[in-house]
Design an enzyme around this catalytic site. Structure first.
Site, PDB file in Angstrom:
ATOM      1  N   TRP A  98       0.854  -1.189   0.000  1.00 58.93           N
ATOM      2  CA  TRP A  98       0.000   0.000   0.000  1.00 58.93           C
ATOM      3  C   TRP A  98       0.892   1.242   0.000  1.00 58.93           C
ATOM      4  CZ3 TRP A  98       0.749   3.376   4.027  1.00 58.93           C
ATOM      5  CH2 TRP A  98       1.297   2.866   5.207  1.00 58.93           C
ATOM      6  N   GLU A 141       7.174   7.898  14.232  1.00 60.55           N
ATOM      7  CA  GLU A 141       7.409   7.309  12.906  1.00 60.55           C
ATOM      8  C   GLU A 141       8.296   8.217  12.050  1.00 60.55           C
ATOM      9  OE1 GLU A 141       6.588   4.368  11.811  1.00 60.55           O
ATOM     10  OE2 GLU A 141       5.060   3.686  13.227  1.00 60.55           O
ATOM     11  N   GLU A 179       8.754   1.273   6.370  1.00 66.30           N
ATOM     12  CA  GLU A 179       8.387   2.120   7.511  1.00 66.30           C
ATOM     13  C   GLU A 179       8.159   3.572   7.090  1.00 66.30           C
ATOM     14  OE1 GLU A 179       7.938   1.807  10.855  1.00 66.30           O
ATOM     15  OE2 GLU A 179       8.164  -0.364  10.926  1.00 66.30           O
ATOM     16  N   HIS A 182       4.727   4.988   6.898  1.00 63.39           N
ATOM     17  CA  HIS A 182       3.903   5.199   8.095  1.00 63.39           C
ATOM     18  C   HIS A 182       3.841   6.674   8.486  1.00 63.39           C
ATOM     19  CE1 HIS A 182       4.886   0.774   9.398  1.00 63.39           C
ATOM     20  NE2 HIS A 182       4.284   0.861   8.235  1.00 63.39           N
ATOM     21  N   GLU A 232       8.640  -3.363  17.623  1.00 65.42           N
ATOM     22  CA  GLU A 232       7.651  -3.578  16.555  1.00 65.42           C
ATOM     23  C   GLU A 232       6.331  -4.026  17.172  1.00 65.42           C
ATOM     24  OE1 GLU A 232       7.910  -2.588  13.612  1.00 65.42           O
ATOM     25  OE2 GLU A 232       9.992  -2.665  13.004  1.00 65.42           O
ATOM     26  N   THR A 235       4.666  -0.958  18.732  1.00 61.77           N
ATOM     27  CA  THR A 235       4.007  -0.077  17.751  1.00 61.77           C
ATOM     28  C   THR A 235       2.774  -0.761  17.167  1.00 61.77           C
ATOM     29  OG1 THR A 235       5.682  -0.766  16.154  1.00 61.77           O
ATOM     30  CG2 THR A 235       5.949   1.409  17.123  1.00 61.77           C
ATOM     31  N   ASP A 264       1.539  -3.735   9.248  1.00 61.92           N
ATOM     32  CA  ASP A 264       2.968  -3.720   8.865  1.00 61.92           C
ATOM     33  C   ASP A 264       3.846  -4.011  10.079  1.00 61.92           C
ATOM     34  OD1 ASP A 264       2.599  -3.032   6.229  1.00 61.92           O
ATOM     35  OD2 ASP A 264       3.567  -1.069   6.373  1.00 61.92           O
ATOM     36  N   GLU A 265       3.511  -3.366  11.187  1.00 59.55           N
ATOM     37  CA  GLU A 265       4.333  -3.534  12.404  1.00 59.55           C
ATOM     38  C   GLU A 265       4.331  -5.001  12.842  1.00 59.55           C
ATOM     39  OE1 GLU A 265       5.928  -1.004  12.717  1.00 59.55           O
ATOM     40  OE2 GLU A 265       4.801   0.849  12.902  1.00 59.55           O
ATOM     41  N   HIS A 268       6.648  -6.942  10.711  1.00 56.66           N
ATOM     42  CA  HIS A 268       8.036  -6.660  11.108  1.00 56.66           C
ATOM     43  C   HIS A 268       8.385  -7.361  12.421  1.00 56.66           C
ATOM     44  CE1 HIS A 268       7.826  -2.700   8.593  1.00 56.66           C
ATOM     45  NE2 HIS A 268       7.987  -3.763   7.843  1.00 56.66           N
TER      46      HIS A 268
HETATM   47 FE   LIG Z   1       7.868  -0.589  12.908  1.00 55.57          FE
HETATM   48 FE   LIG Z   2       6.165   2.133  11.854  1.00 56.21          FE
END
Ligand SMILES: [Fe+2]
Ligand SMILES: [Fe+2]
Length: 399
Positions: A98, A141, A179, A182, A232, A235, A264-265, A268
């Site tokens: 995205w 971020e 990242e 974000h 991670e 977050t 996403d976090e 990760h």
């Molecule tokens: Fe992250």
């Molecule tokens: Fe992030």
């Protein structure tokens, strides 16, 4: 091990507020002399520093560097192929990722102004304290250059050239690139909302990147990847909670934004915890000692040196609001610790040295111990004050 000592007196220690750590009064660490210290803002540094052309608003004066024995660097070199096959698979191809624009009004479309108007209408339902937390998350971020720097301090996995073809370096660059979306997305959303003082926010970002961070990972990938595993997940929890609250306040689009970032976090987190899982397999003793070391030092939040040019305790204040709203709390800290202990099967590791077994005991008992102390602290909690936040034009928010 190299150690830089400074004669400067210690001031604030890691953060007394709940986010990312234990309240000061509940400090479980033994008071070691290498604890990092930070100065307060430039304005309170006194005449001496006024002579300097520039100095960061927050400086960390005692730091441990290169604590990992040289021979352990070889472990990471030998994991090159493993990293290619087990780590890089957690990255998403750019074409499948995205992008911030997918969630924002399209400036080339006829309906742009209408979309912006709708975004602003929805954001009216969100309270000031929510914006304080969302802004703090966005600033965290946006200090991404610092986190890439942090990964590139790690001996044995750093990107030696800036375009190194090693799997570790490829990961670091691609992780950073993921990242980067974000902060971009949250920044643009907040700008369009018209609810926040963008100039104060932008100053805070500039100050923060200028100050850096001190995760106390000592150039060791053992400590570094334990830190990133924790972070991670932290977050993931935090963005997940801002998504939940946005939904409760009726801003479904913002909920989708925060939820997408949280996903996403999570991915990760999966990658970083896998590295540490592998380290436990190869070197259980070294890894358990590193885990205990990080927890004794406490996991400092990435934005712990935050400053807006006005509030000397900005990070504490932001953290207190995040705690009160349930976005990131002392309980989350204990939950993450407990999750990682389970994820790495810490209580079932065998064949440890005496020190390793002590670390194992410490880690397995830490979350319950922390919860007990936290409950007691909650019982003693005083009425929270209300303070102005420059990010929202000095409107008052309860801590
Ligand atoms: Fe992250
Ligand atoms: Fe992030």
């Amino acid at each position: 091990m190299a150690m830089k000592l400074s004669p400067l007196a210690y001031q604030s220690q890691y953060y007394p507020s709940s986010i990312g750590g234990l309240p000061t009064s509940l400090n479980l660490r033994s008071p070691k002399f290498y604890m990092a210290s930070t100065l307060r803002s430039a304005s309170s540094k006194g005449v001496e520093n006024l002579k300097k052309p520039f100095s960061p608003p927050r400086e960390v004066h005692v730091q441990v560097t290169h604590s990992m024995p040289q021979q352990k660097i070889e472990i990471f070199k030998s994991l090159e192929d493993w990293a290619e096959n087990h780590l890089l698979v957690h990255l998403k191809p750019v074409e499948k990722c995205w992008q911030p624009q997918d969630f924002l009004p399209d400036p080339t479309s006829e309906g742009f102004y209408e979309q912006v108007r709708e975004l602003r209408e929805r954001s009216k339902e969100l309270p000031d304290d929510y914006f304080v937390v969302l802004v703090g998350d966005m600033i965290t971020e946006e200090a991404l250059p610092t986190y890439q720097t942090m990964l590139n301090t790690l001996d044995g996995t750093k990107d030696e050239t800036g375009a190194s073809p090693t799997s570790w370096a490829i990961w670091t660059r691609a992780w950073t690139a993921e990242e980067n979306r974000h902060g971009d997305l949250l920044n643009k959303y907040l700008y369009l909302s018209g609810r926040v003082d963008m100039r104060q926010i932008e100053k805070t970002i500039q100050y923060l990147i200028g100050s850096g961070m001190d995760p106390r990972t000592e150039n060791s990938p053992y400590l570094g990847f334990i830190y990133t595993s924790f972070q991670e997940r932290a977050t993931f929890v935090s963005h997940g909670n801002t998504a939940r609250l946005a939904k409760e306040h009726g801003d479904i689009k913002l909920a989708q934004i925060c939820g997408t970032i949280a996903a996403d976090e999570k991915r990760h987190e999966t990658a970083y915890t896998k590295i540490v899982e592998k380290l436990f397999e190869i070197d259980p003793d070294g890894t358990i000692l590193a885990f205990a070391d990080m927890m004794r030092k406490k996991i400092a939040m990435p934005a712990h040196l935050m400053y807006d040019g006005r509030d000397d305790n900005l990070f504490d204040h932001f953290s207190a609001v995040a705690q009160r709203l349930g976005v990131y709390t002392a309980k989350d800290y204990a939950d993450i610790l407990e999750f990682l202990v389970g994820r790495w099967n810490v209580d079932n590791i065998t064949g440890l040295s005496g020190e390793g077994r002590k670390a194992q005991d410490y880690l397995c008992n830490l979350a319950p111990r922390f919860r007990r102390l936290e409950e007691r602290a909650q019982g003693r909690a005083k009425q929270a004050p209300t303070i102005p936040f420059s990010w929202i034009f000095d409107r008052q928010v309860k801590l």
